[in-house]
Design a protein around this motif. Sequence first.
Motif, PDB file in Angstrom:
ATOM      1  N   TYR A   1       0.946  -0.998  -0.195  1.00 14.55           N
ATOM      2  CA  TYR A   1       0.288  -0.053   0.078  1.00 14.55           C
ATOM      3  C   TYR A   1       0.678   0.896  -0.043  1.00 14.55           C
ATOM      4  O   TYR A   1       0.562   2.026  -0.632  1.00 14.55           O
ATOM      5  CB  TYR A   1      -0.707   0.400   1.237  1.00 14.55           C
ATOM      6  N   ILE A   2       2.106   1.027   0.154  1.00 14.56           N
ATOM      7  CA  ILE A   2       2.558   2.376   0.570  1.00 14.56           C
ATOM      8  C   ILE A   2       4.098   2.449  -0.634  1.00 14.56           C
ATOM      9  O   ILE A   2       3.806   3.730  -1.000  1.00 14.56           O
ATOM     10  CB  ILE A   2       4.513   2.423   1.565  1.00 14.56           C
ATOM     11  N   ALA A   3       4.130   1.322  -0.802  1.00 15.89           N
ATOM     12  CA  ALA A   3       4.834   1.025  -2.635  1.00 15.89           C
ATOM     13  C   ALA A   3       4.018   1.970  -3.874  1.00 15.89           C
ATOM     14  O   ALA A   3       4.379   2.972  -4.726  1.00 15.89           O
ATOM     15  CB  ALA A   3       4.594  -0.231  -2.819  1.00 15.89           C
ATOM     16  N   TYR A   4       2.555   1.722  -4.115  1.00 21.20           N
ATOM     17  CA  TYR A   4       1.969   1.734  -4.490  1.00 21.20           C
ATOM     18  C   TYR A   4       1.554   3.287  -4.395  1.00 21.20           C
ATOM     19  O   TYR A   4       1.448   4.049  -5.466  1.00 21.20           O
ATOM     20  CB  TYR A   4       0.608   1.125  -4.581  1.00 21.20           C
ATOM     21  N   PHE A   5       1.550   3.641  -2.962  1.00 21.41           N
ATOM     22  CA  PHE A   5       0.815   5.305  -3.020  1.00 21.41           C
ATOM     23  C   PHE A   5       2.076   6.404  -3.188  1.00 21.41           C
ATOM     24  O   PHE A   5       0.808   7.236  -3.680  1.00 21.41           O
ATOM     25  CB  PHE A   5       1.094   5.582  -1.355  1.00 21.41           C
ATOM     26  N   ASN A   6       3.330   5.540  -2.977  1.00 19.23           N
ATOM     27  CA  ASN A   6       4.822   6.108  -3.917  1.00 19.23           C
ATOM     28  C   ASN A   6       4.551   6.693  -5.165  1.00 19.23           C
ATOM     29  O   ASN A   6       4.788   7.368  -5.616  1.00 19.23           O
ATOM     30  CB  ASN A   6       5.779   5.934  -3.311  1.00 19.23           C
ATOM     31  N   LEU A   7       4.032   5.388  -5.455  1.00 20.07           N
ATOM     32  CA  LEU A   7       3.901   4.768  -7.205  1.00 20.07           C
ATOM     33  C   LEU A   7       2.835   6.227  -7.644  1.00 20.07           C
ATOM     34  O   LEU A   7       3.555   7.119  -8.574  1.00 20.07           O
ATOM     35  CB  LEU A   7       3.577   3.863  -7.640  1.00 20.07           C
ATOM     36  N   PHE A   8       2.060   6.450  -7.471  1.00 24.12           N
ATOM     37  CA  PHE A   8       0.401   6.960  -7.557  1.00 24.12           C
ATOM     38  C   PHE A   8       1.289   8.844  -7.385  1.00 24.12           C
ATOM     39  O   PHE A   8       0.738  10.085  -8.298  1.00 24.12           O
ATOM     40  CB  PHE A   8      -0.346   6.851  -6.875  1.00 24.12           C
ATOM     41  N   ILE A   9       1.690   8.780  -6.465  1.00 22.40           N
ATOM     42  CA  ILE A   9       2.691  10.492  -6.051  1.00 22.40           C
ATOM     43  C   ILE A   9       3.818  11.065  -6.985  1.00 22.40           C
ATOM     44  O   ILE A   9       3.626  11.968  -8.089  1.00 22.40           O
ATOM     45  CB  ILE A   9       3.240  10.302  -4.750  1.00 22.40           C
ATOM     46  N   LEU A  10       3.910   9.908  -7.591  1.00 20.67           N
ATOM     47  CA  LEU A  10       5.443   9.817  -8.613  1.00 20.67           C
ATOM     48  C   LEU A  10       5.096  10.440  -9.841  1.00 20.67           C
ATOM     49  O   LEU A  10       5.164  11.068 -11.276  1.00 20.67           O
ATOM     50  CB  LEU A  10       6.778   8.434  -8.530  1.00 20.67           C
ATOM     51  N   PHE A  11       3.507   9.320 -10.361  1.00 19.84           N
ATOM     52  CA  PHE A  11       2.904  10.046 -11.359  1.00 19.84           C
ATOM     53  C   PHE A  11       2.789  11.206 -11.125  1.00 19.84           C
ATOM     54  O   PHE A  11       2.288  11.787 -12.639  1.00 19.84           O
ATOM     55  CB  PHE A  11       1.871   8.443 -11.628  1.00 19.84           C
ATOM     56  N   HIS A  12       1.194  11.537 -10.140  1.00 19.24           N
ATOM     57  CA  HIS A  12       1.611  12.993 -10.245  1.00 19.24           C
ATOM     58  C   HIS A  12       2.080  13.453 -10.365  1.00 19.24           C
ATOM     59  O   HIS A  12       1.902  15.020 -10.990  1.00 19.24           O
ATOM     60  CB  HIS A  12       0.428  12.784  -9.053  1.00 19.24           C
ATOM     61  N   ILE A  13       3.310  13.958 -10.001  1.00 20.44           N
ATOM     62  CA  ILE A  13       4.562  14.084 -10.596  1.00 20.44           C
ATOM     63  C   ILE A  13       5.269  14.509 -11.545  1.00 20.44           C
ATOM     64  O   ILE A  13       5.231  15.775 -11.862  1.00 20.44           O
ATOM     65  CB  ILE A  13       6.126  14.604  -8.975  1.00 20.44           C
ATOM     66  N   ILE A  14       4.878  13.374 -12.090  1.00 21.77           N
ATOM     67  CA  ILE A  14       5.506  13.607 -14.252  1.00 21.77           C
ATOM     68  C   ILE A  14       4.292  14.067 -14.624  1.00 21.77           C
ATOM     69  O   ILE A  14       4.685  14.704 -15.401  1.00 21.77           O
ATOM     70  CB  ILE A  14       5.748  12.003 -14.117  1.00 21.77           C
ATOM     71  N   GLY A  15       3.095  14.052 -14.361  1.00 23.80           N
ATOM     72  CA  GLY A  15       1.372  14.500 -14.988  1.00 23.80           C
ATOM     73  C   GLY A  15       2.025  15.802 -15.096  1.00 23.80           C
ATOM     74  O   GLY A  15       1.140  16.278 -15.555  1.00 23.80           O
ATOM     75  N   SER A  16       2.611  16.290 -13.490  1.00 26.52           N
ATOM     76  CA  SER A  16       2.825  18.049 -13.083  1.00 26.52           C
ATOM     77  C   SER A  16       3.853  18.423 -13.616  1.00 26.52           C
ATOM     78  O   SER A  16       4.165  19.998 -13.447  1.00 26.52           O
ATOM     79  CB  SER A  16       2.016  18.029 -11.674  1.00 26.52           C
ATOM     80  N   SER A  17       4.377  17.905 -15.044  1.00 25.15           N
ATOM     81  CA  SER A  17       6.090  18.092 -14.859  1.00 25.15           C
ATOM     82  C   SER A  17       5.128  19.954 -15.672  1.00 25.15           C
ATOM     83  O   SER A  17       4.287  19.469 -16.139  1.00 25.15           O
ATOM     84  CB  SER A  17       7.119  17.557 -14.983  1.00 25.15           C
ATOM     85  N   GLU A  18       6.354  19.707 -16.283  1.00 27.91           N
ATOM     86  CA  GLU A  18       6.450  21.467 -17.033  1.00 27.91           C
ATOM     87  C   GLU A  18       5.633  21.012 -18.516  1.00 27.91           C
ATOM     88  O   GLU A  18       4.620  21.272 -19.132  1.00 27.91           O
ATOM     89  CB  GLU A  18       7.507  21.990 -17.222  1.00 27.91           C
ATOM     90  N   PHE A  19       6.000  19.609 -18.886  1.00 25.22           N
ATOM     91  CA  PHE A  19       5.495  19.729 -20.479  1.00 25.22           C
ATOM     92  C   PHE A  19       4.186  19.197 -20.664  1.00 25.22           C
ATOM     93  O   PHE A  19       3.867  19.308 -21.249  1.00 25.22           O
ATOM     94  CB  PHE A  19       6.983  18.014 -20.634  1.00 25.22           C
ATOM     95  N   PHE A  20       3.988  18.061 -19.456  1.00 26.39           N
ATOM     96  CA  PHE A  20       2.592  17.866 -19.375  1.00 26.39           C
ATOM     97  C   PHE A  20       1.095  18.520 -19.099  1.00 26.39           C
ATOM     98  O   PHE A  20       0.051  18.949 -19.125  1.00 26.39           O
ATOM     99  CB  PHE A  20       2.401  16.535 -18.562  1.00 26.39           C
ATOM    100  N   LYS A  21       2.313  19.296 -18.487  1.00 26.88           N
ATOM    101  CA  LYS A  21       0.970  20.778 -17.755  1.00 26.88           C
ATOM    102  C   LYS A  21       0.642  21.775 -18.778  1.00 26.88           C
ATOM    103  O   LYS A  21      -0.624  21.887 -18.828  1.00 26.88           O
ATOM    104  CB  LYS A  21       2.381  21.838 -16.310  1.00 26.88           C
ATOM    105  N   ASN A  22       1.047  21.571 -19.817  1.00 29.58           N
ATOM    106  CA  ASN A  22       1.126  22.122 -20.767  1.00 29.58           C
ATOM    107  C   ASN A  22       0.255  21.598 -22.068  1.00 29.58           C
ATOM    108  O   ASN A  22      -0.195  22.270 -23.203  1.00 29.58           O
ATOM    109  CB  ASN A  22       2.206  23.151 -21.854  1.00 29.58           C
ATOM    110  N   GLN A  23       0.604  20.718 -21.642  1.00 28.72           N
ATOM    111  CA  GLN A  23      -0.974  19.050 -23.410  1.00 28.72           C
ATOM    112  C   GLN A  23      -1.989  19.091 -22.665  1.00 28.72           C
ATOM    113  O   GLN A  23      -2.264  19.645 -21.418  1.00 28.72           O
ATOM    114  CB  GLN A  23       0.418  17.939 -23.119  1.00 28.72           C
ATOM    115  N   LYS A  24      -2.630  18.785 -23.420  1.00 28.13           N
ATOM    116  CA  LYS A  24      -3.647  18.082 -22.839  1.00 28.13           C
ATOM    117  C   LYS A  24      -3.951  17.514 -22.245  1.00 28.13           C
ATOM    118  O   LYS A  24      -3.556  15.873 -22.503  1.00 28.13           O
ATOM    119  CB  LYS A  24      -4.689  17.506 -24.633  1.00 28.13           C
ATOM    120  N   ALA A  25      -5.141  17.157 -21.461  1.00 28.85           N
ATOM    121  CA  ALA A  25      -4.993  15.994 -20.476  1.00 28.85           C
ATOM    122  C   ALA A  25      -5.356  14.687 -21.080  1.00 28.85           C
ATOM    123  O   ALA A  25      -4.582  13.358 -20.473  1.00 28.85           O
ATOM    124  CB  ALA A  25      -6.828  16.370 -19.918  1.00 28.85           C
ATOM    125  N   LYS A  26      -5.784  14.467 -22.725  1.00 28.25           N
ATOM    126  CA  LYS A  26      -6.103  13.051 -22.853  1.00 28.25           C
ATOM    127  C   LYS A  26      -4.816  12.254 -23.476  1.00 28.25           C
ATOM    128  O   LYS A  26      -4.199  11.486 -23.520  1.00 28.25           O
ATOM    129  CB  LYS A  26      -7.200  12.976 -24.204  1.00 28.25           C
TER     130      LYS A  26
END
Length: 303
Positions: free
Chosen positions: A230-255
């Motif tokens: 559960y801790i591993a998955y929680f950390n993984l999902f936080i990492l995904f969210h950080i990647i998704g909030s990076s400068e590149f994805f921030k300026n892209q469409k949600a799809k």
Amino acid sequence: MNISKDISELVTANVISQETASKIQNYYKEKGIKSSNKILVIFGILGALLIGLGVILIVAHNWDEFSKTIKLFFAFLPLVIAQIISGYSLIKKSENSAWKESSATFLFFTIGANISLIGQIYNLHENLGFFLLTWMLIFFPIIYVMKSSTASLLYIIGITFYACETGYWAFPISESINYWILLILIFPFYYLLYKKNPQSNFFNIHNWVIPLSITISLGIVADNFEEFLYIAYFNLFILFHIIGSSEFFKNQKAKINGYTFFGSLGIVVILLILSFDWFWESLRNKYFNFREILISPEFLVSM
């Protein structure tokens, strides 16, 4: 609406210059070519899938009637044809995406069929996990040789299925380390795809398939302390969210942002699960040897 006719009228009326008219015509011409190429790539991949599966079904239907020599001939014939087509695509059609993607797709299935048929002919009774591992290792170089995004996606799907077979369905016989090595091998191609054309549909699909594969496969590291996952998955999902909030994805469409989707959804699901008493009750009643915990794979991936 006739673009050429309208442009001619605008030039005649001195609304736009002839130079501007030429630029507009070239723009729509290139746009039409790109649209046609996408359609050719899609139908080329679908055609390769249907041909590959059709060959397998025809041979399989009459398989028991063949001698060993004929069986070997039909085992290698599709593979040889696929290699010839791939070689032609690589040498003569290197700039044609439809040829590259479809030939790589065809080669993917013929390699799998060949391994399976050879194993059946000589009664090599290996498990499904070994078959998938062999298939992916043989096919892996094709991704970089053909520079095929479809090949990359098929490879990711294949190693995910391998992870499920060895880590879940064949548990406790787990070979989880192999999946992570196979996954790391695809990251250079993923990076090259990003550098070459970060707006392409293939790159967008990778942004969904890769986090989905990792989410499905993370659980294969479970051994004796699955509560720490559960801790591993929680950390993984936080990492995904950080990647998704990076400068590149921030300026892209949600799809195209599969990282934010899986990260946000995963965090919500984990928090909902941990809000129930049964998890904490079972955790309080379980004895833990902390020395074993510190060297457990669940703890290591949770750090």
